[in-house]
Design an enzyme around this catalytic site. Sequence first.
Site, PDB file in Angstrom:
ATOM      1  N   TYR A 203      16.631   6.987  12.699  1.00  0.00           N
ATOM      2  CA  TYR A 203      16.028   6.459  11.563  1.00  0.00           C
ATOM      3  C   TYR A 203      17.244   5.672  10.740  1.00  0.00           C
ATOM      4  O   TYR A 203      17.105   4.364  10.475  1.00  0.00           O
ATOM      5  CB  TYR A 203      15.677   7.892  10.640  1.00  0.00           C
ATOM      6  CG  TYR A 203      15.010   7.032   9.221  1.00  0.00           C
ATOM      7  CD1 TYR A 203      13.603   6.959   9.386  1.00  0.00           C
ATOM      8  CD2 TYR A 203      15.605   6.830   8.165  1.00  0.00           C
ATOM      9  CE1 TYR A 203      13.108   6.274   8.001  1.00  0.00           C
ATOM     10  CE2 TYR A 203      15.231   6.580   6.974  1.00  0.00           C
ATOM     11  CZ  TYR A 203      13.655   6.476   6.965  1.00  0.00           C
ATOM     12  OH  TYR A 203      13.265   5.559   5.781  1.00  0.00           O
TER      13      TYR A 203
ATOM     14  N   ARG B 107       3.442  14.272   3.486  1.00  0.00           N
ATOM     15  CA  ARG B 107       4.471  14.570   4.702  1.00  0.00           C
ATOM     16  C   ARG B 107       5.450  15.757   4.490  1.00  0.00           C
ATOM     17  O   ARG B 107       6.089  16.008   3.664  1.00  0.00           O
ATOM     18  CB  ARG B 107       5.550  13.149   4.444  1.00  0.00           C
ATOM     19  CG  ARG B 107       4.991  11.886   4.500  1.00  0.00           C
ATOM     20  CD  ARG B 107       5.907  10.765   4.603  1.00  0.00           C
ATOM     21  NE  ARG B 107       5.375   9.636   4.871  1.00  0.00           N
ATOM     22  CZ  ARG B 107       5.981   8.233   4.746  1.00  0.00           C
ATOM     23  NH1 ARG B 107       7.389   8.376   4.554  1.00  0.00           N
ATOM     24  NH2 ARG B 107       5.448   7.235   4.967  1.00  0.00           N
TER      25      ARG B 107
ATOM     26  N   SER C 217       0.814  -1.149   0.226  1.00  0.00           N
ATOM     27  CA  SER C 217       0.062   0.017  -0.059  1.00  0.00           C
ATOM     28  C   SER C 217       0.644   1.413   0.184  1.00  0.00           C
ATOM     29  O   SER C 217       0.519   2.422  -0.135  1.00  0.00           O
ATOM     30  CB  SER C 217      -1.087   0.099   1.214  1.00  0.00           C
ATOM     31  OG  SER C 217      -0.157   0.251   2.390  1.00  0.00           O
ATOM     32  N   GLY C 218       2.376   1.047   0.213  1.00  0.00           N
ATOM     33  CA  GLY C 218       2.993   2.319   0.218  1.00  0.00           C
ATOM     34  C   GLY C 218       3.492   2.672  -1.315  1.00  0.00           C
ATOM     35  O   GLY C 218       3.057   2.050  -2.232  1.00  0.00           O
TER      36      GLY C 218
ATOM     37  N   LEU D 241      12.621   9.817  -1.989  1.00  0.00           N
ATOM     38  CA  LEU D 241      11.490   9.077  -2.762  1.00  0.00           C
ATOM     39  C   LEU D 241      10.850  10.591  -3.633  1.00  0.00           C
ATOM     40  O   LEU D 241      10.370  11.128  -2.954  1.00  0.00           O
ATOM     41  CB  LEU D 241      10.663   8.444  -2.047  1.00  0.00           C
ATOM     42  CG  LEU D 241      11.040   7.364  -1.131  1.00  0.00           C
ATOM     43  CD1 LEU D 241      10.213   6.614  -0.650  1.00  0.00           C
ATOM     44  CD2 LEU D 241      12.164   6.319  -2.216  1.00  0.00           C
TER      45      LEU D 241
ATOM     46  N   LYS E  76      17.311   1.537  10.552  1.00  0.00           N
ATOM     47  CA  LYS E  76      17.644   0.658   8.914  1.00  0.00           C
ATOM     48  C   LYS E  76      18.780  -0.180   9.003  1.00  0.00           C
ATOM     49  O   LYS E  76      18.811  -1.090   8.693  1.00  0.00           O
ATOM     50  CB  LYS E  76      17.610   1.763   7.955  1.00  0.00           C
ATOM     51  CG  LYS E  76      16.310   2.406   7.911  1.00  0.00           C
ATOM     52  CD  LYS E  76      15.122   1.776   7.313  1.00  0.00           C
ATOM     53  CE  LYS E  76      14.162   2.745   6.925  1.00  0.00           C
ATOM     54  NZ  LYS E  76      13.018   1.772   6.469  1.00  0.00           N
TER      55      LYS E  76
ATOM     56  N   LEU F 138       7.977  -2.259   3.762  1.00  0.00           N
ATOM     57  CA  LEU F 138       7.020  -1.567   4.832  1.00  0.00           C
ATOM     58  C   LEU F 138       8.015  -0.312   5.309  1.00  0.00           C
ATOM     59  O   LEU F 138       9.436  -0.299   5.338  1.00  0.00           O
ATOM     60  CB  LEU F 138       7.111  -2.599   6.039  1.00  0.00           C
ATOM     61  CG  LEU F 138       5.945  -3.333   5.940  1.00  0.00           C
ATOM     62  CD1 LEU F 138       6.075  -4.432   7.212  1.00  0.00           C
ATOM     63  CD2 LEU F 138       4.727  -2.498   5.895  1.00  0.00           C
ATOM     64  N   GLY F 139       7.429   0.605   5.924  1.00  0.00           N
ATOM     65  CA  GLY F 139       8.001   1.734   6.280  1.00  0.00           C
ATOM     66  C   GLY F 139       7.101   2.880   6.912  1.00  0.00           C
ATOM     67  O   GLY F 139       6.069   2.944   6.091  1.00  0.00           O
TER      68      GLY F 139
ATOM     69  N   ARG G 106      -2.631  -5.366   5.673  1.00  0.00           N
ATOM     70  CA  ARG G 106      -3.439  -5.321   6.918  1.00  0.00           C
ATOM     71  C   ARG G 106      -4.924  -5.212   6.715  1.00  0.00           C
ATOM     72  O   ARG G 106      -5.941  -5.619   7.427  1.00  0.00           O
ATOM     73  CB  ARG G 106      -3.045  -3.880   7.641  1.00  0.00           C
ATOM     74  CG  ARG G 106      -3.449  -3.707   8.995  1.00  0.00           C
ATOM     75  CD  ARG G 106      -3.216  -2.373   9.709  1.00  0.00           C
ATOM     76  NE  ARG G 106      -1.834  -2.107   9.722  1.00  0.00           N
ATOM     77  CZ  ARG G 106      -1.064  -2.462  10.675  1.00  0.00           C
ATOM     78  NH1 ARG G 106      -1.609  -3.112  11.589  1.00  0.00           N
ATOM     79  NH2 ARG G 106       0.169  -2.126  10.424  1.00  0.00           N
TER      80      ARG G 106
END
Length: 312
Positions: free
Chosen positions: A215, A250, A99-100, A242, A219, A164-165, A124
């Site tokens: 962060y 964001r 979904s990201g 990105l 990682k 995921l993230g 989910r």
Amino acid sequence: MALSSKVFCTGQKHFRSLKMSTEEEASGTVDNIPGEIKEEQMAEQPTAEQSEVEATPTEEPEVQNEEVPNQEQDQLHSENAEKVCSQPQSLRAFVVGGSGEVGKQLVKQLAFNSDIKQITLIVRQPIKYDDYIDNRTVQKIVDFEKLEEHKDAFAEHDVGYCTLGTTRGRAGVDGFKRVDHDYVVTVAKMAKELGCKQFHLCSSKGANEKSTILYPKVKGQVEREITEMNFDKCFIYRPGLLLTKRSERRWGELIFTGILKPITFFFPTLISVPTESIAKAMLAVTIQPDKYENKATIFENKDIHKLADENK
């Protein structure tokens, strides 16, 4: 020694001379042969090199008889290899994080590739793509707080992808650690236990478990833990900023993107990468994993750009 004209005119002496010449030719000596005849015979006499070649007339055909089958065999192997490479691989893949922004692009790339036979989206809640992608995928709804209870969702897959993230600002420190570390590591463990051969992790530029910043530190810890699981092939991608049109805002990324826009324009591979390029790079590596000798390979931001450009 020169011959007189009488020798040529006298039949008996002529006969003897020819007889002598014949005997000397047979014995391989030409020292006592008259000049003209001697020159002719020396011209006809084979050299030492010619004699050696003639003495072994079967050597060359034997070499040729050995080489020809080998050449034909090599050609057959080459043709068979090309046929195998051209055939779809029928890989079964699962995606966590579909979904990201990176995940959505990855699902799209997988759905339109004939080498991917099966695509399982571990999510989910249900995700709606277009009709074609929906028909090409199977969605497994799981509780990420109880992933161990959903092992069947990870079973019978050749390739696993985790994109995921979240962020500290969105989930808080504990939430960030839970998603970016706990969920990701648990997904990798179950994939390994259930026989997954390839595992692809979307990490981040600057990942370093020794960092004092949360962060990159988290990682880096995840990268090390997954590498130590000893997959047949483990591929880690470290994209920079990105570039995408997010469905959510964001503000930190928006501000940072605005500030760095001149840099990303003049140096597009330096600190940023489109999410579509990450997906293309991941697919390209999936199809040809044996190009990479190490069990664990890390692709930095520039490497991702290069892979995407080579597989447009």
